[in-house]
Write a protein that holds these residues in place. Structure first.
Motif, PDB file in Angstrom:
ATOM      1  N   GLY A  12       0.808  -1.211   0.000  1.00 24.01           N
ATOM      2  CA  GLY A  12       0.000   0.000   0.000  1.00 24.01           C
ATOM      3  C   GLY A  12       0.842   1.262   0.000  1.00 24.01           C
ATOM      4  O   GLY A  12       1.943   1.287   0.531  1.00 24.01           O
ATOM      5  N   SER A  13       0.309   2.301  -0.623  1.00 23.38           N
ATOM      6  CA  SER A  13       0.993   3.587  -0.639  1.00 23.38           C
ATOM      7  C   SER A  13      -0.016   4.701  -0.893  1.00 23.38           C
ATOM      8  O   SER A  13      -1.136   4.452  -1.326  1.00 23.38           O
ATOM      9  CB  SER A  13       2.075   3.609  -1.715  1.00 23.38           C
ATOM     10  OG  SER A  13       1.482   3.481  -2.996  1.00 23.38           O
ATOM     11  N   ILE A  14       0.428   5.915  -0.621  1.00 25.09           N
ATOM     12  CA  ILE A  14      -0.377   7.091  -0.915  1.00 25.09           C
ATOM     13  C   ILE A  14       0.106   7.623  -2.267  1.00 25.09           C
ATOM     14  O   ILE A  14       1.302   7.823  -2.468  1.00 25.09           O
ATOM     15  CB  ILE A  14      -0.197   8.196   0.159  1.00 25.09           C
ATOM     16  CG1 ILE A  14      -0.543   7.688   1.554  1.00 25.09           C
ATOM     17  CG2 ILE A  14      -0.994   9.433  -0.205  1.00 25.09           C
ATOM     18  CD1 ILE A  14      -2.010   7.478   1.794  1.00 25.09           C
ATOM     19  N   ALA A  15      -0.819   7.822  -3.174  1.00 22.41           N
ATOM     20  CA  ALA A  15      -0.477   8.334  -4.507  1.00 22.41           C
ATOM     21  C   ALA A  15      -1.223   9.644  -4.733  1.00 22.41           C
ATOM     22  O   ALA A  15      -2.319   9.850  -4.213  1.00 22.41           O
ATOM     23  CB  ALA A  15      -0.862   7.318  -5.573  1.00 22.41           C
ATOM     24  N   SER A  16      -0.616  10.518  -5.518  1.00 26.99           N
ATOM     25  CA  SER A  16      -1.283  11.773  -5.853  1.00 26.99           C
ATOM     26  C   SER A  16      -1.390  11.894  -7.366  1.00 26.99           C
ATOM     27  O   SER A  16      -0.616  11.287  -8.105  1.00 26.99           O
ATOM     28  CB  SER A  16      -0.513  12.966  -5.283  1.00 26.99           C
ATOM     29  OG  SER A  16       0.710  13.129  -5.963  1.00 26.99           O
ATOM     30  N   ARG A  17      -2.358  12.682  -7.794  1.00 30.20           N
ATOM     31  CA  ARG A  17      -2.516  12.954  -9.223  1.00 30.20           C
ATOM     32  C   ARG A  17      -3.169  14.317  -9.376  1.00 30.20           C
ATOM     33  O   ARG A  17      -3.786  14.833  -8.453  1.00 30.20           O
ATOM     34  CB  ARG A  17      -3.344  11.878  -9.900  1.00 30.20           C
ATOM     35  CG  ARG A  17      -4.780  11.823  -9.470  1.00 30.20           C
ATOM     36  CD  ARG A  17      -5.559  10.731 -10.211  1.00 30.20           C
ATOM     37  NE  ARG A  17      -6.919  10.658  -9.729  1.00 30.20           N
ATOM     38  CZ  ARG A  17      -7.933  11.369 -10.206  1.00 30.20           C
ATOM     39  NH1 ARG A  17      -7.733  12.213 -11.192  1.00 30.20           N
ATOM     40  NH2 ARG A  17      -9.144  11.247  -9.697  1.00 30.20           N
ATOM     41  N   LEU A  18      -2.994  14.867 -10.542  1.00 33.77           N
ATOM     42  CA  LEU A  18      -3.627  16.142 -10.856  1.00 33.77           C
ATOM     43  C   LEU A  18      -4.923  15.874 -11.600  1.00 33.77           C
ATOM     44  O   LEU A  18      -4.950  15.082 -12.544  1.00 33.77           O
ATOM     45  CB  LEU A  18      -2.706  17.003 -11.714  1.00 33.77           C
ATOM     46  CG  LEU A  18      -1.501  17.614 -11.007  1.00 33.77           C
ATOM     47  CD1 LEU A  18      -0.618  18.349 -12.010  1.00 33.77           C
ATOM     48  CD2 LEU A  18      -1.932  18.555  -9.907  1.00 33.77           C
ATOM     49  N   THR A  19      -5.977  16.531 -11.164  1.00 36.34           N
ATOM     50  CA  THR A  19      -7.251  16.418 -11.871  1.00 36.34           C
ATOM     51  C   THR A  19      -7.206  17.339 -13.092  1.00 36.34           C
ATOM     52  O   THR A  19      -6.326  18.203 -13.193  1.00 36.34           O
ATOM     53  CB  THR A  19      -8.426  16.826 -10.958  1.00 36.34           C
ATOM     54  OG1 THR A  19      -8.270  18.197 -10.614  1.00 36.34           O
ATOM     55  CG2 THR A  19      -8.465  15.968  -9.708  1.00 36.34           C
ATOM     56  N   PRO A  20      -8.136  17.179 -14.033  1.00 33.23           N
ATOM     57  CA  PRO A  20      -8.158  18.077 -15.195  1.00 33.23           C
ATOM     58  C   PRO A  20      -8.257  19.557 -14.819  1.00 33.23           C
ATOM     59  O   PRO A  20      -7.769  20.424 -15.543  1.00 33.23           O
ATOM     60  CB  PRO A  20      -9.398  17.619 -15.966  1.00 33.23           C
ATOM     61  CG  PRO A  20      -9.543  16.185 -15.607  1.00 33.23           C
ATOM     62  CD  PRO A  20      -9.105  16.092 -14.172  1.00 33.23           C
ATOM     63  N   SER A  21      -8.828  19.842 -13.647  1.00 29.83           N
ATOM     64  CA  SER A  21      -8.934  21.242 -13.214  1.00 29.83           C
ATOM     65  C   SER A  21      -7.638  21.741 -12.574  1.00 29.83           C
ATOM     66  O   SER A  21      -7.530  22.909 -12.215  1.00 29.83           O
ATOM     67  CB  SER A  21     -10.088  21.407 -12.230  1.00 29.83           C
ATOM     68  OG  SER A  21      -9.798  20.700 -11.033  1.00 29.83           O
ATOM     69  N   GLY A  22      -6.654  20.853 -12.388  1.00 29.76           N
ATOM     70  CA  GLY A  22      -5.370  21.248 -11.816  1.00 29.76           C
ATOM     71  C   GLY A  22      -5.257  21.008 -10.326  1.00 29.76           C
ATOM     72  O   GLY A  22      -4.230  21.328  -9.726  1.00 29.76           O
ATOM     73  N   ALA A  23      -6.276  20.470  -9.710  1.00 30.85           N
ATOM     74  CA  ALA A  23      -6.229  20.192  -8.274  1.00 30.85           C
ATOM     75  C   ALA A  23      -5.477  18.886  -8.018  1.00 30.85           C
ATOM     76  O   ALA A  23      -5.617  17.921  -8.762  1.00 30.85           O
ATOM     77  CB  ALA A  23      -7.642  20.094  -7.712  1.00 30.85           C
ATOM     78  N   ARG A  24      -4.666  18.888  -6.977  1.00 27.60           N
ATOM     79  CA  ARG A  24      -3.950  17.659  -6.598  1.00 27.60           C
ATOM     80  C   ARG A  24      -4.809  16.892  -5.614  1.00 27.60           C
ATOM     81  O   ARG A  24      -5.215  17.421  -4.580  1.00 27.60           O
ATOM     82  CB  ARG A  24      -2.604  17.987  -5.970  1.00 27.60           C
ATOM     83  CG  ARG A  24      -1.811  16.730  -5.612  1.00 27.60           C
ATOM     84  CD  ARG A  24      -0.341  16.977  -5.447  1.00 27.60           C
ATOM     85  NE  ARG A  24       0.323  17.558  -6.582  1.00 27.60           N
ATOM     86  CZ  ARG A  24       0.765  16.877  -7.643  1.00 27.60           C
ATOM     87  NH1 ARG A  24       0.569  15.583  -7.719  1.00 27.60           N
ATOM     88  NH2 ARG A  24       1.392  17.483  -8.618  1.00 27.60           N
ATOM     89  N   VAL A  25      -5.099  15.629  -5.944  1.00 27.28           N
ATOM     90  CA  VAL A  25      -5.885  14.771  -5.067  1.00 27.28           C
ATOM     91  C   VAL A  25      -5.068  13.525  -4.742  1.00 27.28           C
ATOM     92  O   VAL A  25      -4.171  13.141  -5.484  1.00 27.28           O
ATOM     93  CB  VAL A  25      -7.249  14.383  -5.695  1.00 27.28           C
ATOM     94  CG1 VAL A  25      -8.122  15.608  -5.871  1.00 27.28           C
ATOM     95  CG2 VAL A  25      -7.065  13.655  -7.007  1.00 27.28           C
ATOM     96  N   PHE A  26      -5.400  12.893  -3.633  1.00 26.62           N
ATOM     97  CA  PHE A  26      -4.650  11.740  -3.145  1.00 26.62           C
ATOM     98  C   PHE A  26      -5.553  10.530  -3.022  1.00 26.62           C
ATOM     99  O   PHE A  26      -6.770  10.658  -2.820  1.00 26.62           O
ATOM    100  CB  PHE A  26      -4.039  12.060  -1.773  1.00 26.62           C
ATOM    101  CG  PHE A  26      -3.009  13.137  -1.822  1.00 26.62           C
ATOM    102  CD1 PHE A  26      -1.674  12.821  -1.937  1.00 26.62           C
ATOM    103  CD2 PHE A  26      -3.374  14.473  -1.762  1.00 26.62           C
ATOM    104  CE1 PHE A  26      -0.709  13.807  -1.988  1.00 26.62           C
ATOM    105  CE2 PHE A  26      -2.421  15.472  -1.812  1.00 26.62           C
ATOM    106  CZ  PHE A  26      -1.087  15.142  -1.926  1.00 26.62           C
ATOM    107  N   SER A  27      -4.932   9.366  -3.117  1.00 28.30           N
ATOM    108  CA  SER A  27      -5.646   8.109  -2.892  1.00 28.30           C
ATOM    109  C   SER A  27      -4.672   7.104  -2.306  1.00 28.30           C
ATOM    110  O   SER A  27      -3.460   7.222  -2.465  1.00 28.30           O
ATOM    111  CB  SER A  27      -6.265   7.582  -4.184  1.00 28.30           C
ATOM    112  OG  SER A  27      -5.258   7.335  -5.137  1.00 28.30           O
ATOM    113  N   VAL A  28      -5.221   6.130  -1.611  1.00 31.07           N
ATOM    114  CA  VAL A  28      -4.435   5.010  -1.106  1.00 31.07           C
ATOM    115  C   VAL A  28      -4.519   3.934  -2.176  1.00 31.07           C
ATOM    116  O   VAL A  28      -5.600   3.512  -2.562  1.00 31.07           O
ATOM    117  CB  VAL A  28      -5.005   4.482   0.234  1.00 31.07           C
ATOM    118  CG1 VAL A  28      -4.239   3.262   0.688  1.00 31.07           C
ATOM    119  CG2 VAL A  28      -4.972   5.568   1.279  1.00 31.07           C
ATOM    120  N   ARG A  29      -3.370   3.529  -2.689  1.00 32.06           N
ATOM    121  CA  ARG A  29      -3.348   2.537  -3.768  1.00 32.06           C
ATOM    122  C   ARG A  29      -2.744   1.243  -3.241  1.00 32.06           C
ATOM    123  O   ARG A  29      -1.791   1.260  -2.473  1.00 32.06           O
ATOM    124  CB  ARG A  29      -2.561   3.066  -4.957  1.00 32.06           C
ATOM    125  CG  ARG A  29      -3.190   4.355  -5.490  1.00 32.06           C
ATOM    126  CD  ARG A  29      -2.597   4.814  -6.767  1.00 32.06           C
ATOM    127  NE  ARG A  29      -2.735   3.887  -7.853  1.00 32.06           N
ATOM    128  CZ  ARG A  29      -3.779   3.807  -8.676  1.00 32.06           C
ATOM    129  NH1 ARG A  29      -4.803   4.598  -8.506  1.00 32.06           N
ATOM    130  NH2 ARG A  29      -3.791   2.947  -9.667  1.00 32.06           N
TER     131      ARG A  29
END
Length: 101
Positions: A12-29
């Motif tokens: 498990g890890s925490i991952a981040s990504r940029l949404t199309p609007s430019g916001a950085r969101v996180f998820s546990v993958r």
């Protein structure tokens, strides 16, 4: 996350990504053993929630480390006891204290 705690310890890890609007969101993958597809638990943008998710994964890993440490100590104790029994079994019977005649 508690339901996936066994998997999060190792995979498990925490991952981040940029949404199309430019916001950085996180998820546990994480990925289940034997599965190629990753799963994700959406955490969002909240920094406090991301911090708590990281701490929770860290706590799961610490708990797993402690379990492995206890298992290693138990194996060491069992091996030490077996060695001590062998040493005592091969010791000549006689005086109880060394150096006495």
């Amino acid at each position: 996350m508690e339901a996936a705690s066994e998997v999060l310890v190792r995979r498990g890890s925490i991952a981040s990504r940029l949404t199309p609007s430019g916001a950085r969101v996180f998820s546990v993958r994480f990925s289940e053993p034997g599965e190629k597809r990753q799963r994700a638990i959406y955490v969002g943008r909240d920094a406090e929630l991301v911090r708590r998710a990281r701490e929770l994964i860290g706590a799961y890993r610490e708990r797993e480390r402690q379990v492995r440490e206890v298992e290693a100590a138990a194996r060491f104790t069992a091996a030490s006891g077996a060695l001590l029994r062998r040493v005592l079994a091969t010791r000549p019977r006689g005086s109880a204290t060394p150096g006495e005649s």
